[in-house]
Design an enzyme around this catalytic site. Structure first.
Site: not given
Length: 658
Positions: A151, A212
């Site tokens: 990610c 993130h």
């Protein structure tokens, strides 16, 4: 009265020009047709009156705040705006093109979705009619590649158009993503995201969902890595990522290996402290009281750290924010999906009268697979399939909102995933990760196709040919220059941009992708390289490092949970494994000098490309170093008085049932 108005107009004329320019942009379609009529007319003054008559109608339709002012100017002082019309007539065609090519941009990114989970990519059991509709009405890419298989680095590359190691967003260690909201690592402030450039081009920019990319650098409120510091005008969502710890009923997921080590250390120190205490009491071991107190203190410290890793992860990481404000700590997972959908539609409605960029970064389909009751037990693939079908429904709701506001023909919609599906994510007999179709490997594997080949779908009615399939190597990094050029911006010239503008390929004006080589990293370790030999159509791929699957031949690292990038868990290949993806997309049969006459030529060509590529790399601070990754209490976002962080500011929100 007329003289007074004329005097006021003279004073305010130059202040009015920006308003008129904004208005003409808002009425772009009407204005363009009028300009074409103006070029064929003989009397500019009469045409000016005609233009402003149409302008009044357009303004009233749009409820433009300055409509009445514009009409008064046209009525009382039309000779004054005649030079302005001449200026418009003399503008080169590129000015018209810049208006046409400033679409709204909606970027939809799934989390951990496998390419094999989508109907238009071959899945016939999970229902994704809305994503499939995008492909039918637009362009589908079959070799769309993530720049990283996890990610944090993949999204950094997506936002900046650069390989993540150029910004320090790939790891030298096993901590390959951001682990805490209170870590100090993240997307560096000196990186220029596409949102930052579109913001300068007059776009309203919004990020809804997962970030993130870090939050703070040195203090709790510096927000140096925050979306609002990277070009987004509005943010609602998770600054971290969804993990099983966020769902109280699920088995904790956060760094299980670290927890095991912490618990082992707690037991060892506790045993030493107990032995020392017994020795002191019995007189068998001469231990000073200060030493004994230190041992007991260390034992308690390790125990508290181990316990906190279970009890407080939900409070530290599972939070929701609106801009800089923490709104839920911990997040209430039962309503998260509804809130994200509501915020996405609201952003479209608020910004429908000006160009906007919406980056909807789904929490689907990452564990713990938050799925509303309406979609539970509907699919043929358990909870994971339910979650994917719900995400597809949300895609449909967003598309409906675009249609409702009359924005379909002026909006570029893009759908993708940040990387491949997570094969190892299982509990008991339940498969909680995605499926990558015919492609080998999955999430965390930097070289194998299953970890990096993702869906890539574009729709822009009237501009992109519907029902088109393109089998050319493209990258998530290509979104960066593509949207910047569409917005009329310029990519930064002071740094290397690895992405390429996709519009010529998407519109069919060129036959091949601009990418000749793509480099596939696992952390900072180069695992594989792809060479697109355009004259022959071959897609050569050389693997220099591959993970060791466990059990052997399983196609994943089930005993570890993730495949590693280096160390004992990988195999180095010299010569490298070579595949021709145009003939063997599953990477099942490696070629050799005996079976492929061009083997040595291809390996030498790729080797020279690696040397050239490495010369473009420069040292940068490591954002995912151990120090930057570890939890720091002074950086923890908190909506109360630390460490008593708790709030629910969405409790009064009125949400329609999904």
């Amino acid at each position: 009265m007329t003289h007074f108005l004329e005097k006021q107009i003279q004073v305010s004329y130059w202040h009015f020009l920006p308003t008129l320019e904004l208005f003409l942009t808002a009425c772009a379609e009407t204005t363009l047709s009028l300009l074409q009529a103006l070029r064929t007319a003989n009397k500019v003054k009469k045409l000016a009156q005609f233009l402003f008559l149409q302008t009044k109608n357009c303004c009233s339709d749009l409820n433009t705040p300055n409509a009445e002012m514009i009409w008064q100017l046209a009525s009382y002082w039309s000779p004054l705006v005649t030079p302005l019309i001449f200026g418009l007539l003399l503008q080169p065609p590129v000015t018209q093109l810049s208006i046409i090519t400033r679409p709204n941009i909606v970027l939809l990114m799934a989390d951990d979705l496998g390419i094999g989970d989508v109907g238009c990519y071959g899945n016939d059991t999970i229902r994704t009619p809305n994503i499939d509709r995008l492909a039918k009405e637009g362009v589908k890419l079959t070799q769309h590649i993530a720049a990283a298989p996890l990610c944090t680095p993949s999204r950094a590359a997506f936002l900046t158009g650069r390989y993540p190691l150029r910004s320090g967003m790939d790891a030298t260690n096993n901590y390959r993503v951001i682990f805490w909201n209170a870590g100090s690592g993240g997307l560096p402030p000196n990186e220029t995201t596409f949102a930052k450039i579109l913001q300068k081009q007059g776009y309203s920019t919004g990020l809804i969902g997962k970030w993130h990319q870090g939050v703070n650098c040195e203090s709790r409120n510096d927000h140096c890595h925050h979306p609002l510091n990277h070009g987004f005008d509005y943010f609602y969502g998770m600054p971290f990522t969804l993990i099983s710890d966020c769902q109280p009923t699920e088995t904790p997921e956060m760094d299980r290996a670290f927890r095991r080590k912490l618990w082992l250390s707690t037991q060892m120190i506790g045993l030493i402290a107990l032995t020392a205490a017994l020795g002191r009491l019995t007189g068998l071991i001469p231990v000073h009281w200060k030493t004994l107190i230190c041992l007991v203190g260390f034992s308690l410290l390790f125990f508290v750290s181990w316990f906190s890793s279970y009890g407080f992860v939900r409070y530290w990481n599972c939070i929701m924010m609106r801009n800089h404000e923490v709104t839920e700590q911990p997040m209430v997972t039962d309503r998260t999906t509804s809130l994200i959908l509501r915020e996405s539609i609201s952003f479209i409605e608020r910004n429908k009268h000006k160009p906007f960029l919406l980056f909807l970064s789904f929490l689907h389909s990452h564990t713990p697979l938050l799925t509303t009751e309406k979609f539970l037990q509907r699919s043929r693939h358990g909870l994971y399939g339910d979650n994917v079908e719900e995400m597809d429904w949300i895609v449909g709701q967003v598309l409906d909102a675009i249609d409702k506001e009359g924005l379909k023909d002026t909006t570029l919609v893009y759908f993708t995933s940040d990387h491949g599906g997570w094969l190892e994510r299982q509990e008991d007999k339940r498969q909680l990760g995605g499926w990558n179709g015919i492609y080998k490997g999955g999430k965390a594997m930097g070289g194998w196709e299953g970890g990096i080949r993702v869906p890539g779908i574009f729709r822009w009615p009237g501009v992109l040919p519907p029902g088109t399939v393109i089998d050319e190597p493209t990258s998530l990094m290509d979104i960066y220059p593509t949207v910047i050029h569409l917005a009329g911006g310029v990519v930064p010239q002071d740094r290397i941009i690895d992405g390429r503008d996709l519009m010529p390929l998407l519109r069919g004006t060129v036959a091949h992708s601009e990418h000749e080589f793509l480099f596939h990293y696992c952390g900072i370790h180069l695992h594989a390289v792809r060479w697109h030999q355009k004259d022959s159509g071959a897609i050569w791929k050389a693997h220099y490092v591959t993970p060791i699957f466990s059990p052997p031949g399983a196609g994943a690292c089930y005993d570890r949970g993730f495949c590693p990038c280096f160390g004992e868990g990988v195999t180095h290949h010299d010569p490298p494994l070579l595949f021709d993806l145009s003939r063997d997309p599953s990477e099942a049969k490696p070629l050799s000098a005996d079976t492929e006459p061009l083997f040595d030529t291809v390996i030498r060509k790729i080797g020279r490309a690696i040397e050239e590529h490495r010369r473009t790399l420069t040292p940068v601070p490591e954002q995912l170093s151990v120090y930057n990754v570890v939890w720091k209490p002074w950086l923890q976002p908190c909506c109360g008085t630390f460490p008593f962080c708790w709030c629910d500011k969405e409790s009064d929100s009125k949400l329609a049932d999904l």
